[in-house]
Design an enzyme around this catalytic site. Sequence first.
Site, mmCIF file in Angstrom:
data_model
loop_
_atom_site.group_PDB
_atom_site.id
_atom_site.type_symbol
_atom_site.label_atom_id
_atom_site.label_comp_id
_atom_site.label_asym_id
_atom_site.label_seq_id
_atom_site.Cartn_x
_atom_site.Cartn_y
_atom_site.Cartn_z
ATOM 1 N N ARG A 47 -20.609 -19.950 7.032
ATOM 2 C CA ARG A 47 -20.252 -19.208 5.828
ATOM 3 C C ARG A 47 -18.765 -18.920 5.878
ATOM 4 O O ARG A 47 -18.154 -18.944 6.953
ATOM 5 C CB ARG A 47 -21.035 -17.897 5.737
ATOM 6 C CG ARG A 47 -20.808 -16.945 6.896
ATOM 7 C CD ARG A 47 -21.747 -15.755 6.843
ATOM 8 N NE ARG A 47 -21.617 -14.908 8.033
ATOM 9 C CZ ARG A 47 -22.463 -13.933 8.329
ATOM 10 N NH1 ARG A 47 -23.493 -13.692 7.551
ATOM 11 N NH2 ARG A 47 -22.295 -13.193 9.422
ATOM 12 N N CYS A 57 -2.959 2.581 -19.031
ATOM 13 C CA CYS A 57 -2.337 3.412 -18.001
ATOM 14 C C CYS A 57 -3.340 4.297 -17.271
ATOM 15 O O CYS A 57 -2.950 5.135 -16.461
ATOM 16 C CB CYS A 57 -1.215 4.265 -18.588
ATOM 17 S SG CYS A 57 -1.780 5.416 -19.852
ATOM 18 N N LYS A 91 -26.579 -18.674 2.763
ATOM 19 C CA LYS A 91 -27.071 -19.318 3.982
ATOM 20 C C LYS A 91 -27.884 -20.563 3.652
ATOM 21 O O LYS A 91 -27.672 -21.630 4.234
ATOM 22 C CB LYS A 91 -27.919 -18.329 4.782
ATOM 23 C CG LYS A 91 -28.374 -18.863 6.132
ATOM 24 C CD LYS A 91 -29.121 -17.790 6.927
ATOM 25 C CE LYS A 91 -28.195 -16.657 7.298
ATOM 26 N NZ LYS A 91 -28.855 -15.619 8.122
ATOM 27 N N SER A 135 -0.769 2.517 -25.616
ATOM 28 C CA SER A 135 -1.164 2.533 -24.203
ATOM 29 C C SER A 135 -2.533 3.196 -24.129
ATOM 30 O O SER A 135 -2.690 4.345 -24.544
ATOM 31 C CB SER A 135 -0.159 3.315 -23.361
ATOM 32 O OG SER A 135 -0.582 3.351 -22.013
ATOM 33 N N TYR A 187 0.371 -5.528 -20.503
ATOM 34 C CA TYR A 187 0.570 -5.034 -19.143
ATOM 35 C C TYR A 187 -0.555 -4.089 -18.746
ATOM 36 O O TYR A 187 -1.290 -3.573 -19.588
ATOM 37 C CB TYR A 187 1.923 -4.313 -19.016
ATOM 38 C CG TYR A 187 2.010 -3.005 -19.752
ATOM 39 C CD1 TYR A 187 1.588 -1.803 -19.168
ATOM 40 C CD2 TYR A 187 2.516 -2.954 -21.054
ATOM 41 C CE1 TYR A 187 1.656 -0.606 -19.858
ATOM 42 C CE2 TYR A 187 2.587 -1.762 -21.752
ATOM 43 C CZ TYR A 187 2.151 -0.586 -21.156
ATOM 44 O OH TYR A 187 2.212 0.604 -21.827
ATOM 45 N N ARG A 231 -35.157 -15.663 8.122
ATOM 46 C CA ARG A 231 -33.889 -14.955 7.926
ATOM 47 C C ARG A 231 -33.612 -14.745 6.445
ATOM 48 O O ARG A 231 -34.016 -15.536 5.604
ATOM 49 C CB ARG A 231 -32.726 -15.750 8.533
ATOM 50 C CG ARG A 231 -32.702 -15.819 10.051
ATOM 51 C CD ARG A 231 -31.456 -16.590 10.491
ATOM 52 N NE ARG A 231 -31.212 -16.499 11.918
ATOM 53 C CZ ARG A 231 -31.614 -17.401 12.810
ATOM 54 N NH1 ARG A 231 -32.313 -18.456 12.403
ATOM 55 N NH2 ARG A 231 -31.330 -17.257 14.091
ATOM 56 N N HIS A 256 -21.807 -6.529 15.923
ATOM 57 C CA HIS A 256 -21.990 -5.925 14.605
ATOM 58 C C HIS A 256 -20.806 -5.035 14.228
ATOM 59 O O HIS A 256 -20.266 -5.125 13.122
ATOM 60 C CB HIS A 256 -23.281 -5.094 14.585
ATOM 61 C CG HIS A 256 -23.460 -4.306 13.324
ATOM 62 N ND1 HIS A 256 -23.030 -3.002 13.197
ATOM 63 C CD2 HIS A 256 -23.986 -4.647 12.131
ATOM 64 C CE1 HIS A 256 -23.302 -2.578 11.973
ATOM 65 N NE2 HIS A 256 -23.888 -3.541 11.312
ATOM 66 N N GLY A 258 -25.744 -8.571 8.785
ATOM 67 C CA GLY A 258 -26.503 -7.529 9.472
ATOM 68 C C GLY A 258 -27.200 -6.536 8.569
ATOM 69 O O GLY A 258 -27.887 -5.636 9.059
ATOM 70 N N MET A 270 -29.575 -7.130 6.180
ATOM 71 C CA MET A 270 -30.991 -7.393 5.945
ATOM 72 C C MET A 270 -31.631 -7.900 7.236
ATOM 73 O O MET A 270 -30.983 -7.970 8.273
ATOM 74 C CB MET A 270 -31.153 -8.363 4.791
ATOM 75 C CG MET A 270 -30.783 -7.727 3.450
ATOM 76 S SD MET A 270 -30.847 -8.875 2.081
ATOM 77 C CE MET A 270 -29.448 -9.924 2.402
#
Length: 904
Positions: free
Chosen positions: A371, A860, A27, A793, A880, A98, A485, A107, A109
């Site tokens: 934002r 895996c 903010k 793996s 992978y 704020r 909210h 919402g 804080m």
Amino acid sequence: MAVKRVYTFGNGEAEGKADMKNLLGGKGANLAEMNLIGVPVPPGFTITTDVCSEYNDLGRDKVLELLKSEIEESITKIEKLTQTNFGDKNNPLLVSVRSGARASMPGMMDTVLNLGLNEDSVAGIAKKSGNERFAWDSYRRFVQMYGDVVLGMKPVSKEEIDPFEKIMEDVKLEKGVDLDTDLDVNDLKELVVLFKEAVKEQTGQGFPESAWEQLWGAILAVFDSWNNDRAILYRRMEGIPDEWGTAVNVQAMVYGNMGDDSATGVAFTRDAGTGENMFNGEYLINAQGEDVVAGIRTPQQITKEGSIRWARLQDILEEDRVMMYPSLEEAMPEVFEELNAVQKKLEMHYKDMQDLEFTVQDKKLWLLQTRNGKRTGAAMVKIAMDLYREGIIDDKLALMRVEANKLDELLHPVFDMKAIGSANELAKGLPASPGAASGQIIFFADEANKYENTILVRIETSPEDLEGMLIAKGILTARGGMTSHAAVVARGMGKCCVSGAGALKIDYKERTLRIGSDIYREGDWISLNGSSGKVYAGQVKTRMPDLDGDFASIMDFASKYTRMSVRTNADTPKDAKVARGFGAEGIGLCRTEHMFFEGERIKTVREMILSSDEEGRRNALAKLLPYQKSDFEGILEAMQGFGVTIRLLDPPLHEFVPHTEAAQQEMAKEMGISLAEVKTKVSDLSEFNPMLGHRGCRLGNTYPEITEMQARAIVEAAIALKKRGVITKPEIMVPLIGTVEEFKMQSDIINKTAKTVFEETGDTIEYMVGTMIEIPRAALTADKVAEFAEFFSFGTNDLTQMTFGYSRDDANKFLPIYIEKGILKNDPFQVLDQTGVGQLVEMGTKKGRSAKPGLKVGICGEHGGEPSSVGFCNSVGMDYVSCSPYRVPIARVAAAQAHILSED
């Protein structure tokens, strides 16, 4: 050089900018940036996130000492720009206080508005503005917010509403009015007196009159709110580190509650639910910001188009809409044009969908925040692709805009349209967050676990409801709009939500929901369609969504930029086909033991286990061979052309035998042996710590006939498919090795069996033999193992278990407490521990490739589908990752993003 703790902004100038988000919070950084690009922003200052850390470490008094001079200088700058004086009774400067973390936490804080008012300055504001009602309305709001946020005023029980709201409702009832705006000056004065009396009664102290005392109290309360329960939960949910802290933003107040030429609102540059390129949002005339997000008053739409859509959803006639609910575009056309220009400017500047907060004071527009907006998974993908098609971002940035985990939302079921057609529609609200949800009604967030599937039904939600919202399948509110909210948080969670369903009459004490003449009680089933805003009775059938278009395009971008491939963990042809549909390039883990439990097979497995000699075991295994061969044919065929890693039998044999006497009697009957014999065998198989006992390669080395049967089934299946023209790439994996000798013995059995099958069939196939690295010793001696193994793996489920010494089955008894107390930042079975377990993975990979350059390496464990863990796998050079079928798209995007970041 002195440490700078406060950064000022105002009148087109700023000491900060957008790229200082870590220091100034999102903010604060954006308030500074908006000043620099010419957007109208009330002047103010930002206290850095570092000060929040100092506050937590050093305490209240030391931080006040460190901040005092900079805060006083910054207040003086605001006074000069606004030509007001802080604490003055005739011309007072009023401010808002704020929070502002570096990551958006809507919402979670605390906020305080109208700070600086007292018994003297309220008269000064009334005189200066010429609007006594506005002054007293601002004062009662301030006492209420300060009492709640700073002084800790809370409801006595969950059935009760906020104590201030209770007083407000009593006064409105006494005066015979429905809305706050219907209260006159005398009513508001009475409210202030009653509010202060409530503060004195509940806290034992009078309401502070000094503006400076109020300011310091509010600043410290915002810092404290970083560690309130809902903020902590939200950080865990979003993966936000506790040590980041929050900034505090102090700004000169601008007023949306000064009359009919003033307003406040929240807007989105694109639709946060669907991603549609449509400026939208909600506002209220003669109101302050919390009125919109709290959902206490019915908000109005910003655009005419949005107002028409909203009216249709609410079954409101066009003429009634224009008279009662005009859009901002209709009510204040000049202001709307300016706001529309600003939203376009901000989206182009940030190159992303923006969430704006604004106030109109006497027809002058002020921006209070911008934002990157929270959005659903579907909106995330559409917005990224639309911005790409519009030429605003390139394909790399479009891919980076996708939050990998949110792709999971696109894979959730949606209602079947045929089922919707025959469902009983109960009510209609606003489609606040898309999706489909069926569940049993609960009315309190802390009871969201009461049933397996729940729908949280509230008059309106508050930040305190966060945990229940997270658990519930869907959220339904009687009040609130698309920016309430409930709506904003639900969209961020990807949770189905219908808000503002005005037909609902909710009684918390009786735990009932009345819709017309029908009454629904706690535990009754209802269904929500978050895409249409409709509420249905009972359970409605669902289907899987269609995944093409923009989703497919994002997957194409992922394929373009990835280095690692993504495989799947699959034990059946069905799972393999699902994963292939999501783009999996092979199977990284096929668990053969899962095949042993199906149908009649378990009887044959038990026959093998109960056999007293090798001949008996071989006879039983011969019966299992056709089953195994058929399974492997199906899985190899589903992944034709791609590697399929098949793990040999891993779990201890005790898992296959029954442990209750009734089941043992049934087994004895089936096997034609005595109950005593069954009990003896079960007893013989029992172990003190079976997961560290006779399992994995230890089974194959003590009973080599098991390995022989499985190796034969794999090779015969591949040869049979080869004859049908199907290309296969089987990779036979030996589990749980700790020494190279364990692996060599298993490898010799596999290769000898394959050679025998080749001779019998007169044909050959290519295959690989490798191992799962899941024991720390195997990682430490990986160079020795790699001399014989053709691939590694990493089985990070067991590797995590053995490295930490935590049992996966029992860790839930203490892991939540460890995370709560900060001993661990994450559950290591969900997010790979890069410091400890990761070090073993990296060491094992390097050592293995030092002995065998080009050694194929993958993972895996469940970590193969967790984005940060996938990033780590990319950094150590794995070939992978492998994960469950429905996490394949997540892993593909995460792998591509990791590669892009590694190149930057």
